[in-house]
Design a protein around this motif. Structure first.
Motif, PDB file in Angstrom:
ATOM      1  N   ASP A  79       0.832  -1.222   0.000  1.00  0.00           N
ATOM      2  CA  ASP A  79       0.000   0.000   0.000  1.00  0.00           C
ATOM      3  C   ASP A  79       0.861   1.265   0.000  1.00  0.00           C
ATOM      4  O   ASP A  79       0.458   2.304  -0.529  1.00  0.00           O
ATOM      5  N   SER A  84      -1.242   3.456  -6.387  1.00  0.00           N
ATOM      6  CA  SER A  84      -2.091   3.266  -7.565  1.00  0.00           C
ATOM      7  C   SER A  84      -1.367   2.266  -8.448  1.00  0.00           C
ATOM      8  O   SER A  84      -0.127   2.232  -8.455  1.00  0.00           O
ATOM      9  N   GLN A  85      -2.123   1.502  -9.199  1.00  0.00           N
ATOM     10  CA  GLN A  85      -1.479   0.436  -9.960  1.00  0.00           C
ATOM     11  C   GLN A  85      -0.420   0.991 -10.902  1.00  0.00           C
ATOM     12  O   GLN A  85      -0.669   1.910 -11.689  1.00  0.00           O
ATOM     13  N   SER A 120      -5.885  -0.299  -2.096  1.00  0.00           N
ATOM     14  CA  SER A 120      -7.300  -0.601  -2.348  1.00  0.00           C
ATOM     15  C   SER A 120      -7.541  -1.110  -3.772  1.00  0.00           C
ATOM     16  O   SER A 120      -8.437  -1.917  -3.998  1.00  0.00           O
ATOM     17  N   TRP A 121      -6.720  -0.682  -4.732  1.00  0.00           N
ATOM     18  CA  TRP A 121      -6.956  -1.106  -6.119  1.00  0.00           C
ATOM     19  C   TRP A 121      -6.788  -2.611  -6.299  1.00  0.00           C
ATOM     20  O   TRP A 121      -7.371  -3.207  -7.214  1.00  0.00           O
ATOM     21  N   SER A 124      -9.945  -5.158  -6.459  1.00  0.00           N
ATOM     22  CA  SER A 124     -10.783  -5.411  -7.643  1.00  0.00           C
ATOM     23  C   SER A 124     -10.157  -6.459  -8.571  1.00  0.00           C
ATOM     24  O   SER A 124     -10.754  -6.817  -9.582  1.00  0.00           O
TER      25      SER A 124
END
Ligand code: G3I
Length: 446
Positions: A79, A84-85, A120-121, A124
């Motif tokens: 994290d 972000s990816q 968090s990404w 998904s």
């Protein structure tokens, strides 16, 4: 104060005087810090470090003098490094690594692949998309630190606590049972020089979970999957005490041919019981030749993720605890006690203060901790005067303001620690080069 007294009472009960406490001094030219005592036995002694605490001079004073290995506590986790990816963020971790390098400390990277502290990404993703994201993450982060780290915790906490030796169910596990070996292969390709470790908790004794890890390591070694070390977190408390077969468990892994490391040690408790457990951990590591070092999970009790357990080696003020002395002694280092150095005649009568020093010295340098104690009535300010030996110099001071750096010095209270209730104490400290002051400082109220 109470803790200092407890520490020293245990060390030399007969020598404690009516004055209340002794001063701990440590002989120069002997192994007198955690790092030097461990180094004398060819081990490192490390700590978890939080980047946001590096502006705290008590924290950095201890970090720089006591520890030879550093583990970023959160700053290298997924994290933190890939919020972000495919966008990587290394600022905090780089700060820790650069600082460690400048101080001659090595770094354990923690942790490349873990079910927890994912950005968090990641939630998904699943299947091959998640597997690819994990590989991309490991490749990027391990490449960024290529050649700079002693070791990586490549995979963290992948086994369950079910007692059946199974893998923990997680999104990474759901990508296929081979996710762990793929993580290790990816890390090796990105950074061939870092030792690659599997790290877990509740694997400290021989049990179903540790046996499952053992079986995996044995399998990896047999099939040529790169793995160099196993980390034993060693978070101990009354519900999860130091197991009696700790050393035997470390040894059975070592016998497979991997290094073993104690990676996140903390032991809930206080006083002699806590100190004894710390001694046993050190003794176990020393008894296993492939046990290359011990890291505690934080410096002061207040830095711990379990602060209320007071599980570390320094109290919240940065004073060494009984467990600290036990660790040094277990490594064969030196701690000695000397006569009390409480200043004999406070210069201002009613409302006066006294001061005592405790030194951690090594060849060419020292850290002095000064305890200031109010007399029979409350005080609102204090000054401590002492004269450094010729050739010595103060390089940093915390929790007080120094009048200069050498010779006769006065230390004035900081804004937050001048007021002391009757009989209450506070402490400040300074680090320096040369030889420490070992006499009796003068304390006055102004
Ligand atoms: O960064 C936020 C900050 O912005 C916010 O103000 C603050 C409020 O509490 O929280 C901060 O994040 C916290 C972070 O620590 C930094 O302090 C997280 O909420 C908190 O969950 C996180 O806890 C860390 C924990 O791992 C997460 O699993 C602990 O510091 C860290 O010591 C702990 O370390 C783990 C090892 O990685 C693996 N083994 C177990 C060990 C202890 O849990």
């Amino acid at each position: 104060m109470r803790r200092s007294r407890a520490i020293l009472t245990v060390l030399t009960a007969a020598a404690v005087t009516a004055g209340g406490f002794l001063t701990l001094t440590q002989a120069a030219n002997a192994a007198t810090t955690l790092g030097s005592a461990a180094a004398a036995k060819s081990r490192y002694f490390g700590t978890a470090v939080a980047a946001y605490k590096l502006t705290d001079s008590v924290y950095t004073g201890l970090l720089d003098t006591q520890f030879t290995m550093v583990t970023p506590e959160n700053e290298m986790k997924w994290d933190a490094t890939e919020p972000s990816q495919n966008t990587f963020s290394y600022t905090s971790a780089d700060t820790i690594v650069a600082r460690a390098k400048a101080n001659g400390q090595r770094v354990r990277g923690h942790a490349l692949a873990w079910h927890s502290q994912q950005p968090s990404w990641v939630a998904s993703l699943s299947g091959t998309a998640l597997r690819s994201a994990m590989v991309n993450h490991i490749t990027n982060v391990a490449t960024h630190y290529k050649g700079q780290l002693y070791a990586w915790d490549v995979v963290n906490e992948a086994f369950s606590d079910n007692g059946d030796g199974s893998r923990r169910s997680s999104n990474l596990q759901a990508t296929g049972n081979d996710w762990i070996e793929v993580a290790f292969q990816t890390a090796r390709a990105a950074d061939p020089s870092a030792k690659l470790c599997y790290n877990d908790y509740n694997t400290d004794g021989v049990n179903a979970k540790s046996t499952a890890v053992y079986t995996m390591v044995k399998d990896f070694l047999a099939r040529g999957v790169p793995i160099d070390c196993v980390g034993f977190q060693s978070h101990f408390n009354s519900a999860s005490p130091l197991p009696s077969d700790y050393q035997a468990n470390l040894q059975r892994f070592a016998d497979l041919g991997v290094e073993v490391q104690i990676t996140e040690l903390d032991i809930a408790g206080s006083g002699t019981a806590q100190a004894d457990s710390y001694s046993k951990v050190v003794a176990a590591c020393l008894a296993v030749s492939k046990c290359t070092g011990i890291s505690v999970w934080g410096i002061r009790d207040s830095d711990s993720w379990r602060a209320s357990d007071t599980p570390l080696l320094f109290d919240a003020s940065g004073n060494p605890k009984e467990a600290y002395n036990a660790v040094i002694t277990a490594f064969g280092g030196t701690t000695t006690t000397s006569s009390p150095t409480t200043s004999s005649s406070p210069t201002t009568g009613t409302g006066a203060c006294t001061a005592t020093v405790a030194n951690n010295s090594w060849t060419g340098g020292f850290v002095t901790t000064v305890t200031v104690k109010a007399g029979a009535t409350a005080i609102t300010s204090w000054k401590v005067a002492l004269t450094l030996p010729t050739g010595s110099a103060v390089t940093s001071t915390w929790s007080a303001t120094a009048s200069g750096s050498s010779g006769a010095l006065t230390f004035t209270n900081a804004s937050y620690n001048g007021s002391l209730a009757a009989g209450a104490s506070t402490s400040f400290g300074f680090q320096g080069t040369g030889t420490a002051f070992s006499g009796t400082p003068t304390c006055t109220v102004s």
